[in-house]
Motif scaffolding. Sequence first.
Motif, PDB file in Angstrom:
ATOM      1  N   VAL A  37       0.821  -1.311  -0.084  1.00 29.81           N
ATOM      2  CA  VAL A  37       0.003   0.165   0.253  1.00 29.81           C
ATOM      3  C   VAL A  37       0.903   1.207   0.115  1.00 29.81           C
ATOM      4  O   VAL A  37       0.761   2.199  -0.789  1.00 29.81           O
ATOM      5  N   GLU A  38       1.614   1.277   0.918  1.00 30.63           N
ATOM      6  CA  GLU A  38       2.735   2.664   0.980  1.00 30.63           C
ATOM      7  C   GLU A  38       3.383   2.698  -0.194  1.00 30.63           C
ATOM      8  O   GLU A  38       3.242   3.944  -0.934  1.00 30.63           O
ATOM      9  N   LEU A  39       3.981   1.767  -0.993  1.00 39.18           N
ATOM     10  CA  LEU A  39       4.833   2.310  -1.958  1.00 39.18           C
ATOM     11  C   LEU A  39       3.746   2.532  -3.352  1.00 39.18           C
ATOM     12  O   LEU A  39       4.126   3.420  -3.882  1.00 39.18           O
ATOM     13  N   ILE A  40       2.751   1.790  -3.517  1.00 41.02           N
ATOM     14  CA  ILE A  40       1.853   2.172  -4.521  1.00 41.02           C
ATOM     15  C   ILE A  40       1.220   3.447  -4.318  1.00 41.02           C
ATOM     16  O   ILE A  40       1.103   4.403  -5.167  1.00 41.02           O
ATOM     17  N   SER A  41       0.780   3.926  -3.158  1.00 47.15           N
ATOM     18  CA  SER A  41       0.146   5.282  -2.792  1.00 47.15           C
ATOM     19  C   SER A  41       1.195   6.130  -3.025  1.00 47.15           C
ATOM     20  O   SER A  41       0.981   7.317  -3.667  1.00 47.15           O
ATOM     21  N   ASN A  42       2.725   5.972  -2.680  1.00 45.95           N
ATOM     22  CA  ASN A  42       3.568   7.086  -3.165  1.00 45.95           C
ATOM     23  C   ASN A  42       3.850   7.226  -4.492  1.00 45.95           C
ATOM     24  O   ASN A  42       4.069   8.362  -5.205  1.00 45.95           O
ATOM     25  N   VAL A  43       3.971   6.191  -5.265  1.00 45.53           N
ATOM     26  CA  VAL A  43       4.059   5.982  -6.847  1.00 45.53           C
ATOM     27  C   VAL A  43       2.733   6.888  -7.371  1.00 45.53           C
ATOM     28  O   VAL A  43       3.159   7.971  -8.374  1.00 45.53           O
ATOM     29  N   TYR A  44       1.607   6.759  -6.923  1.00 45.67           N
ATOM     30  CA  TYR A  44       0.608   7.228  -7.778  1.00 45.67           C
ATOM     31  C   TYR A  44       0.531   8.652  -7.366  1.00 45.67           C
ATOM     32  O   TYR A  44       0.047   9.991  -8.050  1.00 45.67           O
ATOM     33  N   ASN A  45       0.538   9.228  -5.850  1.00 51.09           N
ATOM     34  CA  ASN A  45       0.764  10.441  -5.577  1.00 51.09           C
ATOM     35  C   ASN A  45       1.859  11.256  -6.178  1.00 51.09           C
ATOM     36  O   ASN A  45       1.506  12.506  -6.561  1.00 51.09           O
ATOM     37  N   GLN A  46       3.082  10.719  -6.559  1.00 50.32           N
ATOM     38  CA  GLN A  46       4.188  11.439  -7.121  1.00 50.32           C
ATOM     39  C   GLN A  46       3.792  11.738  -8.497  1.00 50.32           C
ATOM     40  O   GLN A  46       4.073  12.478  -9.036  1.00 50.32           O
ATOM     41  N   ALA A  47       2.651  10.956  -9.193  1.00 52.90           N
ATOM     42  CA  ALA A  47       2.408  10.948 -10.621  1.00 52.90           C
ATOM     43  C   ALA A  47       1.268  12.037 -10.519  1.00 52.90           C
ATOM     44  O   ALA A  47       0.651  12.310 -11.851  1.00 52.90           O
ATOM     45  N   GLY A  48       0.917  12.679  -9.780  1.00 55.80           N
ATOM     46  CA  GLY A  48      -0.371  13.496  -9.733  1.00 55.80           C
ATOM     47  C   GLY A  48      -1.712  13.018  -9.283  1.00 55.80           C
ATOM     48  O   GLY A  48      -2.807  13.600  -9.565  1.00 55.80           O
TER      49      GLY A  48
END
Length: 67
Positions: A37-48
């Motif tokens: 969850v944390e990894l996916i959330s960070n990646v998607y947040n960084q992508a906007g």
Amino acid sequence: ILANINRNVLVADISAYKASLNAGGIIFLSGFLTTDVELISNVYNQAGFQLLSSSVEGDWNCLVFKL
């Protein structure tokens, strides 16, 4: 978009998902473990993407993002 796939695919294909959504579009991500969850959330947040909600059933998770 509904993507029920493992973490590696959800991260690798983020550009395709983003290109397929209009501004304000919604993507449901599922099929991954709590540890991802944390990894996916960070990646998607960084992508906007903006996290709208999350849910869990056992060890399986669903994240809902808005572009």
